[in-house]
Motif scaffolding. Structure first.
Motif, PDB file in Angstrom:
ATOM      1  N   UNK A 141       0.866  -1.180   0.000  1.00  0.00           N
ATOM      2  CA  UNK A 141       0.000   0.000   0.000  1.00  0.00           C
ATOM      3  C   UNK A 141       0.900   1.226   0.000  1.00  0.00           C
ATOM      4  N   UNK A 142       0.701   2.110  -0.974  1.00  0.00           N
ATOM      5  CA  UNK A 142       1.565   3.281  -1.033  1.00  0.00           C
ATOM      6  C   UNK A 142       0.821   4.482  -1.598  1.00  0.00           C
ATOM      7  N   UNK A 143       1.345   5.655  -1.291  1.00  0.00           N
ATOM      8  CA  UNK A 143       0.808   6.935  -1.756  1.00  0.00           C
ATOM      9  C   UNK A 143       1.959   7.735  -2.344  1.00  0.00           C
ATOM     10  N   UNK A 144       1.709   8.438  -3.437  1.00  0.00           N
ATOM     11  CA  UNK A 144       2.734   9.300  -4.022  1.00  0.00           C
ATOM     12  C   UNK A 144       2.091  10.580  -4.534  1.00  0.00           C
ATOM     13  N   UNK A 145       2.876  11.639  -4.618  1.00  0.00           N
ATOM     14  CA  UNK A 145       2.421  12.918  -5.157  1.00  0.00           C
ATOM     15  C   UNK A 145       2.792  12.962  -6.633  1.00  0.00           C
TER      16      UNK A 145
END
Length: 279
Positions: free
Chosen positions: A193-197
């Motif tokens: 699970x990951x988030x990036x801009x």
């Protein structure tokens, strides 16, 4: 500053452990989920040369138009040695298959592995197909096992979204409560699970004044909670799953010595990714 919710779609593959074995030899052994063995078929009790086939996995579920692989292990039994050519039958319409390599040479007691690739197309019918994998190694030897191929017409995806719910200011770090939409009729076990801009949109006055604001003005701290993360059918969130906010992803705005007025009122574009499988 405000933060747009991002959206990322990830395909969840459904798997099954159903195993069906075609009895073609003297003996069949079921050893573990996803693995089947069939004994060789000799011309008589006195002719015991042959090849044992092992296929893993024994069942695959794919979306129409996608390819899928099976690992096929061929083992010499009872002293057999020579060239072995695997074959497959029972393919659905508008489906092709190929082995790599197309044949192997076995020494007595040795094993070789080939890969069976089954390629479906946009017109492959939905449903289950029983694929029979066999070998040809001379008139006195043959063996076969049956594996399953499940074709589904549409991808069942789950989505991840999120909104900070609070403004970012220089030096601030805000937790991100991720939300999940799981359309499958089973829970999913996420193992990443990951988030990036992905981008920053400045307000018009900042653009006119040529005031900069980029992704480098922000930093993401990704989810640090336990895996696998069980996501139930329907809608849920990190909060509803009981994950403490300290373990949520976080978005921070750096406090730098540069002029950051261009970040006032800016909007962040976020991308979310995750992968897992059905329980």
């Amino acid at each position: 500053m405000q933060n747009d919710s991002g959206y990322f779609r990830t395909v969840m593959r459904r798997t099954t452990t159903a195993v069906r074995v075609l009895l073609v030899g003297l003996m069949v052994m079921l050893v573990s989920a996803g693995t089947i063995f069939a004994a060789s078929q000799g011309g008589s009790q006195g002719n015991k040369t042959g090849v044992t086939i092992q296929v893993n996995p024994s069942s695959r579920t794919i979306d129409r138009g996608d390819p899928v692989n099976y690992s096929v292990s061929l083992t010499s039994t009872n002293g057999f040695s020579g060239s072995v050519t695997p074959s497959v039958s029972g393919l659905p319409a508008s489906t092709s298959a190929a082995f790599a390599p197309t044949s192997v040479r076995l020494a007595s007691g040795k094993t070789a592995t080939v890969t069976l690739t089954v390629a479906t197309s946009a017109s492959t019918p939905d449903g289950k197909a029983d694929l029979t994998i066999a070998t040809a190694a001379g008139a006195s030897q043959a063996a076969a096992v049956v594996v399953q191929l499940y074709v589904q017409s549409s991808k069942k995806t789950f989505s991840i979204s999120g909104n900070l719910g609070a403004q970012l200011t220089p030096g601030a770090r805000v937790p991100l409560n991720l939300a999940f939409a799981n359309p499958n009729n089973k829970s999913l076990a996420l193992n990443s699970l990951s988030v990036s801009i992905t981008g920053v949109t400045r307000i018009q006055s900042a653009v006119t004044a040529a005031l900069p604001c980029t992704k480098d003005d922000y930093v993401v701290t990704n989810y640090s909670g336990p895996f696998p993360l069980a996501v139930p059918e329907g809608s849920s969130s990190l909060q509803s799953l009981g994950i403490p906010p300290a373990l949520w992803p976080k978005i921070a705005m750096l406090d730098t010595t540069s002029n950051q007025d261009g970040c006032k009122g800016a909007t962040l574009q976020l991308a979310y990714s995750g992968a897992g499988e059905g329980n």
